[in-house]
Every structure is written in C-alpha cells, then in structure tokens.
Design a protein around this motif. Structure first.
Motif, mmCIF file in Angstrom:
data_model
loop_
_atom_site.group_PDB
_atom_site.id
_atom_site.type_symbol
_atom_site.label_atom_id
_atom_site.label_comp_id
_atom_site.label_asym_id
_atom_site.label_seq_id
_atom_site.Cartn_x
_atom_site.Cartn_y
_atom_site.Cartn_z
ATOM 1 N N ASN A 19 115.439 -48.302 -48.390
ATOM 2 C CA ASN A 19 113.869 -47.986 -47.900
ATOM 3 C C ASN A 19 113.982 -47.331 -46.569
ATOM 4 O O ASN A 19 114.487 -47.431 -45.668
ATOM 5 N N PRO A 20 113.406 -46.026 -46.628
ATOM 6 C CA PRO A 20 113.388 -45.083 -45.673
ATOM 7 C C PRO A 20 112.998 -45.687 -44.295
ATOM 8 O O PRO A 20 113.315 -45.205 -43.141
ATOM 9 N N ASN A 21 111.820 -46.440 -44.328
ATOM 10 C CA ASN A 21 111.309 -47.181 -43.259
ATOM 11 C C ASN A 21 112.268 -48.273 -42.639
ATOM 12 O O ASN A 21 111.980 -48.695 -41.340
ATOM 13 N N ASP A 22 113.386 -48.545 -43.304
ATOM 14 C CA ASP A 22 114.265 -49.378 -42.730
ATOM 15 C C ASP A 22 115.182 -48.736 -41.752
ATOM 16 O O ASP A 22 115.886 -49.472 -40.975
ATOM 17 N N ILE A 23 115.371 -47.574 -41.868
ATOM 18 C CA ILE A 23 116.356 -46.629 -41.067
ATOM 19 C C ILE A 23 116.134 -46.347 -39.708
ATOM 20 O O ILE A 23 114.955 -46.016 -39.325
ATOM 21 N N GLU A 24 116.968 -46.677 -38.800
ATOM 22 C CA GLU A 24 116.881 -46.413 -37.474
ATOM 23 C C GLU A 24 117.519 -45.049 -37.245
ATOM 24 O O GLU A 24 116.892 -44.061 -36.728
ATOM 25 N N THR A 25 118.769 -44.970 -37.647
ATOM 26 C CA THR A 25 119.417 -43.464 -37.315
ATOM 27 C C THR A 25 120.311 -43.010 -38.674
ATOM 28 O O THR A 25 120.803 -44.045 -39.520
ATOM 29 N N ILE A 26 120.590 -41.765 -39.030
ATOM 30 C CA ILE A 26 121.480 -41.379 -39.902
ATOM 31 C C ILE A 26 122.424 -40.334 -39.204
ATOM 32 O O ILE A 26 121.934 -39.392 -38.694
ATOM 33 N N GLU A 27 123.796 -40.787 -39.197
ATOM 34 C CA GLU A 27 124.677 -39.879 -38.354
ATOM 35 C C GLU A 27 125.553 -38.817 -39.545
ATOM 36 O O GLU A 27 126.021 -39.685 -40.387
ATOM 37 N N VAL A 28 125.486 -37.497 -39.297
ATOM 38 C CA VAL A 28 126.481 -36.713 -40.299
ATOM 39 C C VAL A 28 127.866 -36.583 -39.814
ATOM 40 O O VAL A 28 127.828 -35.835 -38.508
ATOM 41 N N LEU A 29 128.919 -36.988 -40.260
ATOM 42 C CA LEU A 29 130.386 -36.661 -39.815
ATOM 43 C C LEU A 29 130.811 -35.591 -40.684
ATOM 44 O O LEU A 29 130.926 -36.111 -42.128
ATOM 45 N N ARG A 30 131.094 -34.466 -40.341
ATOM 46 C CA ARG A 30 131.662 -33.573 -41.354
ATOM 47 C C ARG A 30 132.915 -32.766 -40.858
ATOM 48 O O ARG A 30 133.944 -32.327 -41.428
ATOM 49 N N SER A 31 132.956 -32.598 -39.479
ATOM 50 C CA SER A 31 134.203 -31.933 -38.801
ATOM 51 C C SER A 31 135.159 -32.982 -38.731
ATOM 52 O O SER A 31 135.308 -34.113 -38.924
ATOM 53 N N ALA A 32 136.631 -32.258 -38.682
ATOM 54 C CA ALA A 32 137.739 -33.055 -38.974
ATOM 55 C C ALA A 32 137.835 -34.079 -37.849
ATOM 56 O O ALA A 32 138.549 -35.053 -37.966
ATOM 57 N N GLY A 33 137.390 -33.537 -36.479
ATOM 58 C CA GLY A 33 137.428 -34.518 -35.362
ATOM 59 C C GLY A 33 136.757 -35.803 -35.790
ATOM 60 O O GLY A 33 136.999 -36.907 -34.932
ATOM 61 N N ASN A 34 135.706 -35.669 -36.437
ATOM 62 C CA ASN A 34 134.909 -36.850 -36.468
ATOM 63 C C ASN A 34 135.389 -37.700 -37.835
ATOM 64 O O ASN A 34 134.986 -38.905 -37.912
ATOM 65 N N THR A 35 135.727 -37.175 -38.697
ATOM 66 C CA THR A 35 136.004 -37.897 -39.952
ATOM 67 C C THR A 35 137.511 -38.270 -40.250
ATOM 68 O O THR A 35 137.712 -39.329 -40.871
ATOM 69 N N ALA A 36 138.420 -37.916 -39.399
ATOM 70 C CA ALA A 36 139.627 -38.070 -39.154
ATOM 71 C C ALA A 36 139.895 -39.787 -39.119
ATOM 72 O O ALA A 36 140.833 -40.297 -39.878
ATOM 73 N N ILE A 37 139.151 -40.464 -38.246
ATOM 74 C CA ILE A 37 139.206 -41.907 -38.238
ATOM 75 C C ILE A 37 139.000 -42.695 -39.498
ATOM 76 O O ILE A 37 139.184 -43.822 -39.498
ATOM 77 N N TYR A 38 138.243 -42.079 -40.495
ATOM 78 C CA TYR A 38 138.064 -42.780 -41.573
ATOM 79 C C TYR A 38 139.105 -42.371 -42.659
ATOM 80 O O TYR A 38 138.897 -43.098 -43.889
ATOM 81 N N GLY A 39 140.083 -41.649 -42.515
ATOM 82 C CA GLY A 39 141.172 -41.484 -43.177
ATOM 83 C C GLY A 39 140.919 -40.723 -44.526
ATOM 84 O O GLY A 39 140.063 -39.821 -44.512
#
Length: 818
Positions: free
Chosen positions: A686-706
């Motif tokens: 439900n969109p009304n349930d959401i506080e934030t949505i974070e977008v990770l796309r650069s290598a520096g931000n996605t590396a920790i997720y393997g």
C-alpha cells in the motif's frame, strides 16, 4: 484459538510474492492466489500459519513446494542436466543447458552469458554459445566452504532479434556424495542389549538414496548384511558387545564404496524397543543392562500434542519388561513414547505412527448420475459416516482431467499426510502421501522406518518438567482489531474519547474510551484489503492535542525452504504436457476477451534532491543511497509501480517490475523493511504505508549487497518498520490507518451447458471443478454437480474433509469422458 490464517506464496529466492489473510470459521477457511502472466516459471512455496503458531517457530507451519510453469508468456524453455566429479576437496560441476522454444525448436549458435551463485555468492561468470543442438555447457567448481550449498545459474540468452531472456536454473547439489546415518532405536546404543538401528542415506539433493553393505567389527569380521528398502531408509538389529567397535562398509549405486563408523555403545543403560507392525496392538519392550536391575521404578509415557494417552510404571527387577497397548487407546498420527528414569529424567524416546479407523470418515460416494459425455452434467451425492453414524462435516472437491493434469500420487496434497504426519515432523519428509496409498505390511514398515529416522521435537521434556513454556509473544487472533495508546505530554490519557471511522471500502463510525493506562481497542472488525481507517482521539475534557500510537505486529520472516529437496531443476519441462494443453484454454479466453494481460510501461526518468531516510534497513546506512523518495510524494498513489514510474531517477518499469538503467535486463532487488521480496511485489504494498524508498544503483552503494545488488536495489521502509498495519499522523489527535484486511475469495468458474445456456464455444479447462466448501448435513448427506469440459479423458475426483470432531476423510474416484 486463532481465527485468522495467513497464507503466502514464496518464490525460489525465499522472497514473498503474495500474502492473503483469511477468516477461519469453525476451523475452516479457503482462498486463492491470482497468478499473472508475467509470473516466471519456478519452484514456489505455499506457506500458511496463524499468529499464535509464530511462538513455536516456522518448523511446524504448513509449507509445501509447488511447481508453477509458464508457457503462454514464455519464449525460451530450458532443460538442464548436471554431471559431478571431484578433485581432492573440490567438487566440479558440468551443467549442460538445452535452450528451445515452445515448439521444441532449438536455439542454435546464440550467445549465452551466465553467472553461477552458490549460497548467494558468485562462484563463476562467463560467456558461451549454444551449439547446433541448442546446448550450452557451463563448468564451475564448489570449494569446501560451499559443499552442500544450493544456488542457481542465471543464464542470459540473446535471441536472433537481439532480445535478451534471463533464465534462473536451480542448483540443487554440487556432488554425488551420499551421507549415511545410523540411529539406534530409543536414542542410545547400549552394550549387550539387542537393538534396532535405523539407517538413513541422503544424497546431495537432500533425497533418500538406497544403499547396501555390511557391518564389520574392529577385526574385519562380518556381523550382518544391511540394505535400505525405501528412500534410503531401513533398519537392522545389533547386539553390541563390550570393547567392540563397528563399521558399516557401504556400496553406492555408482559402484563406489565408503566406510562409516557406528555410534559407540554405552557401558550400561536402558533401551526402548517397539513393534508397531501389528494392526491391532502396539508391543513395547523395556531393556535394561544387568547392572540396572535394581528395582528402580521407571515410567513410560505416550503423548501426542501435549495430551497423555498412556502411562505405565514398572520396577526394573529383570532385564526385559514388556507391555501391550490396543491401538484403539491411541490417537491417529504421530505418538511419542518416552522412558523416564526414577528421577524423572527422559532416558529413551521412540516415535510411532498410529492409524485408527475410529478417526476416519467413511465416504460413501453415489456415482449413478455422472455423465461420460463432453459438456455433460455429472452429479454426485455422498454419505459421511464415522463408526456407521452420520457426521456433519466440511469437504473440498476438486475435479481435473487426469489426461492433461497427470497426478503425482506420492507427492500431492493429502489431508491425512498433512494433518497426521508432516505437521508434527520437523524437517523434510520425502513423498509423504506414499504412506497413505496402501494399507499393507510393507508400507507400514516403510512408515516405521521414517519414525525411526526422522528428527522430531515438539517440545523439550526438560522444559515441561520444570514448568517452563515457550515465550508467548504472539497472541491468538480471535478477530481483527485496531488498538493503541493515547498520550499527552508523554503521559497516558485515561478515559479519553477515541473514535474509529472507515473512509474507504465502506463507511462506518464506532467509538470507545481509553482505560487507566490510556489504552484503547476496537475489536470484532471485518473488512477487506481496500479499507482505510481514521482514528481520532480527545482527552476527557475534549482537548485534541494528544499523541496516538497504534499497536503493530511485525511481519513474519521468510525462512529457508525446509523442503528444498522437492525443488525441480526443469519445472517447465516437467509440466510441459500440462502447460501446452493450457495454451488452448488461454488462447480461447483471450479470443473471448476474458483474460487480462500485463501492459508494459514506457521508460520515464527524472531527478530530485536527495532526502534522508529514517528507520531504514539500508546496509549502507539510512539515507546512503543514490536517491530517496519520501511519503509526501506517494500520498496520491493508488498502484505503487505506476506511481513510481517517472518519480525514481534512472529506474524504468516493465510490467510493474523495476529495472535500473545501468542493468536494463536484471530486475532490481527489493528489500521491504529488511526482508527481501520479489521484484514484482511492489503492487502488493500500500503506497500509504511507505515512509521512504531508497534507490541504490551505483557500484559504491550496491557492492554491500553482493550478487543481489547486481541489478540495483530498492530499499522500502514502511511507516512502522515492517508490520501489517501502518499509519500516518496528519494533525494532533488524528491518525490515518492502513491495516491488512481479509482477502475476498473468488468463485471458481464452472460453466453450465443446459438447454437454456448451451454454447458452441470450445471448453479446454484442465481443472473441471473446484468447490472448497461442500457441507455434509446432520444426516451426513452432501451433494455437488458440475459440467464436463469439451475434451475427452480420465476425469479424477478428489474429495477430502473434516467433521466437527476432527475426524478426517478422503476419497478418489475416476471416470471416463469420451
């Protein structure tokens, strides 16, 4: 107890795809999942539980692996064959993947890129081409740290039109190794006491594998020959002698051999041995070492689900004591026998399975009014009896064309196997339905071997004896409720006025007052998923500047699949006959305009200023993302995927699935309140349930997720950090609530072909009829009817259910349509 059931559809990545909430009425409920044409083929799970069951862990949830195929919206089909070799401690795997289209034409000389993942770690990457037969060979290795791990091959094939298709192929094993365990009856092997020793042989996929061999002592002298009889299980008898050690020399089906040490026998002790093969009685023997025949009083207790059904006390004045229990005194299902010492310590334990005709509903089916013609009407009546007396019960009926939907009798759902067997066994049970297909000595022995080998602990006797129960964190849900606390200046507001209003899905208003601790509760609420609520609170003096905190229960985490051995590497190939037959049905429905299809959205890219995220589960730290969207930007949303299209920079949506522009062929990983969900799960939120949505796309931000971050990551944080209820406070004393409501079950479409509604259109249904609620009245009588489809074949009727006393019934009937 609980009157609300949660049912979930989970995919191969142990990610949530769908969740529905169902009301339980008299112990009965039913529902369904709507599967979209964009749903990929694979091994999915159906998991069901109540809130109270969560206190005892996930081992005893209903959890079944099912296969879902996709032919209608699928262009590439694969068949994969694995071959294993070993080099020292390294397992080498050769995967031969065959690529073809729906008609069986191979994809020749097409580029294939691949990534091999084991335990979510990438172990190999590369590129290859299919040969003239459409085969691509992929080689990889599994080192010692990944032995026994499972994973997948992500194979991307480029078609002639340059379209890239990604296929996720399960890796269920990396070797041919077979593990063999030896389990003494009762728990411990005791010197000079003849005991049964159970055998359990399991291969790398987690399934049983039959073996044979011999037992030798430390001098190499053969004691006895051994062999398993079904699914790698069997037993033999051994009288361990003082000072002797024993080894099993095992031969495997590939001709290889390996030695396994048997457990070391204890010098003295007690053994519990049970003969469970007699149809009328259970025979128990208590064996004691000669040094323990000192007239100590021991107890044998038989229980099921915490209910005691048998207690026997005996003074150990000789080495062998015996007892006989009529089967009629024991309930159906798994019964746990425990031997207690004189100091009330459990010293031996044995499970048996009991089948009692007293617990079975006799279903007498009248088939005189069935039709053997296409589109003919088939009418059934039946009588439900227990001990020759009519019973009131609820029954489910399914009718399929078995010529199109081939039944897998050993693995299909069965009310006996589920409620009497697997619901009380922790761990994987292979082919549970097999034990209920025949009522003979051979099957009884196979079931007894399962009891001798399968690990099982509903509770620990140590905790029971010390009166220590599990921590009850989750209370039984009798009804759906909305509760919370009202405070002012950090202090509870007693006797405050609280009003609950629905603003969507039906209007109503109810009110209550807070107690001395400022708590309030609106109970007995019944509403659907689309309902929204407003809670308004005031003090006793009608002052509105108060804070409202709504109670919330966190989501249930998705544990790893305990039935991973049921995973099929080639799902579409296994279901090919069925899904090809289904194409006729889908095409006819499409022609008549009765089927929905997915519409892909065009790419829209925007940018916006970065916003810090609170309470985020982002592994990089809250707000450390390439872009953050907050709640105010989602206030007007109805469907989340449509709403986000154009609002998330460098993210495009195809069929409701998010893709990063950096990896346009790999769906983004979605993490909801720290729990990974499937890429097309967005529209369940439900969109009304959401506080934030974070977008990770650069290598520096996605590396920790393997490898999980290869296509980018969306971190979604709800307003209450992950529960079925969320709320937003817009003004003092007022909150807007979104709480998961009940799912509405759809009626199964079953056409009528009587004289008034005759139709010339083709009817290609494979499932002919489904009715989850056929009620037997006070006289035990019930009826149902339906019309056959437009195709000949063997029609299979499965009828099963439960009566008001908990007795179970099941009946299968087949008839021919020509």
């Amino acid at each position: 107890m609980s009157k609300i059931l949660y049912v979930e559809l989970i995919n191969e990545k142990d990610s949530l795809k769908r969740q529905i909430k169902l009301p339980i009425m008299g112990g009965i409920t039913w529902g369904d999942f709507k599967l979209t044409d964009s749903l990929g083929e694979g091994n999915y799970r159906i998991r069901a539980y109540t809130n109270y069951m969560r206190n005892y862990g996930t081992d005893f949830f209903f959890d079944k692996t099912i296969k879902i195929g996709n032919s209608w919206a699928n262009k590439v089909f694969t068949v994969t064959d694995y071959k294993f070799t070993k080099d020292n401690n390294t397992d080498k795997v050769a995967a031969n993947i065959h690529f073809e289209d729906k008609t069986g034409v191979a994809y020749k000389e097409n580029d294939v890129s691949y990534e091999v993942q084991l335990d979510f770690k990438t172990v190999a990457k590369g590129k290859t081409k299919t040969d003239l037969q459409g085969n691509a060979l992929i080689n990889f290795e599994s080192n010692q740290s990944l032995t026994g791990k499972k994973g997948k091959i992500l194979a991307t094939i480029t078609l002639d039109n340059k379209q890239k298709i990604v296929k996720a192929i399960p890796i269920t094993s990396t070797s041919n190794d077979v593990d063999v365990q030896f389990l003494p009856e009762g728990g411990n092997l005791i010197e000079e006491l003849p005991q049964k020793i159970a055998i359990k042989a399991i291969n790398g996929t987690g399934k049983g594998e039959d073996i044979n061999g011999k037992i030798v002592d430390e001098t190499g002298a053969e004691i006895t020959s051994i062999a398993t009889t079904y699914l790698g299980m069997g037993n033999f008898t051994l009288n361990a002698q003082p000072g002797k050690t024993y080894t099993a020399k095992i031969k495997f089906k590939d001709g290889s051999q390996k030695d396994f040490k048997l457990p070391i026998a204890q010098k003295s002790g007690y053994a519990l041995t049970i003969n469970n093969l007699d149809t009328g009685k259970v025979s128990i023997k208590l064996l004691a070492s000669a040094s323990l025949t000192n007239s100590d009083e021991l107890k044998i207790v038989a229980q099921q689900g915490g209910n005691i059904y048998y207690v026997s006390k005996a003074k150990v004045d000789k080495q062998v004591l015996s007892a006989i229990i009529p089967r009629s005194k024991l309930p159906s299902g798994i019964v746990q026998f425990t031997l207690f010492s004189a100091s009330n310590q459990p010293v031996a334990e044995r499970l048996i399975f009991n089948k009692s005709k007293l617990d079975v509903i006799d279903l007498k089916l009248n088939t005189s009014a069935i039709s053997g013609e296409k589109k003919g009407k088939s009418a059934f009546t039946f009588d439900a009896l227990n001990q020759q007396k009519p019973v009131i019960g609820s029954f489910s009926v399914s009718v399929t064309n078995a010529s199109k939907v081939m039944p897998d009798e050993d693995n299909e759902s069965n009310i006996f196997a589920t409620l009497w067997l697997t619901s009380d066994l922790a761990g994987y049970v292979e082919k549970p339905n097999h034990y209920f297909l025949k009522d003979d000595v051979k099957t009884a022995q196979e079931l007894d071997n399962l009891m001798l080998t399968q690990g099982w602990r509903r509770f620990l006797w140590r905790n029971v004896l010390n009166n220590v129960g599990p921590a009850i964190t989750y209370q039984p849900e009798k009804t759906t409720s909305i509760s919370g606390v009202v405070k002012k200046g950090g202090k509870p507001v007693p006797n405050g006025k609280v009003m609950l209003m629905s603003t969507k899905g039906g209007f109503f208003v109810i009110d209550t007052v807070t107690n001395a601790e400022g708590k309030f509760n609106f109970d007995n609420l019944v509403f659907n998923d689309s309902t929204k609520f407003v809670v308004q609170a005031r003090t006793k003096a009608d002052r509105k500047f108060v804070e409202i905190t709504i109670d919330a229960v966190p989501y249930q985490i998705v544990a790893k699949n305990k039935n991973s051995a049921d995973i099929d590497v080639n799902v579409n190939n296994s279901l090919m006959k069925y899904i090809k037959e289904s194409d006729n049905y889908f095409n006819e429905m499409t022609r008549l305009g009765l089927l929905e299809r997915t519409i892909k959205l065009d790419e829209v890219v925007i940018t916006e200023k970065k916003i810090v995220a609170k309470n985020s589960a982002n592994l990089n730290g809250a707000g450390n993302a390439d872009f953050v969207l907050n709640a105010k930007d989602l206030f007007t949303c109805v469907q989340l995927s449509q709403c986000l299209s154009g609002r998330l920079p460098f993210v495009l949506f195809k069929g409701g699935i998010p893709y990063s522009t950096r990896s346009p062929n790999t769906p983004m990983t979605i993490v909801l309140d720290g729990m990974q969900v499937e890429s097309d799960f967005l529209d369940n939120i439900n969109p009304n349930d959401i506080e934030t949505i974070e977008v990770l796309r650069s290598a520096g931000n996605t590396a920790i997720y393997g490898s999980q971050g290869g296509g980018g990551v969306l971190i979604i944080t709800t307003k209450r950090g992950g529960s079925e209820i969320s709320y937003n406070s817009y003004t003092p004393g007022v909150v807007v609530i979104n709480k998961k409501g009940f799912s509405t079950s759809r009626d199964f479409y079953s056409p009528k072909y009587d004289a008034q509604t005759s139709s010339a259109k083709a009817d290609y249904r494979s499932t002919i009829y489904w009715n989850p609620q056929v009620v037997a009245d006070k006289d035990g009588k019930a009826k149902f009817d339906f019309y056959n489809a437009d195709e000949a074949g063997t029609y299979r009727v499965v009828l099963e259910g439960v009566d008001a006393e908990g007795h179970l019934g099941r009946k299968i009937f087949t008839y021919e349509v020509k």
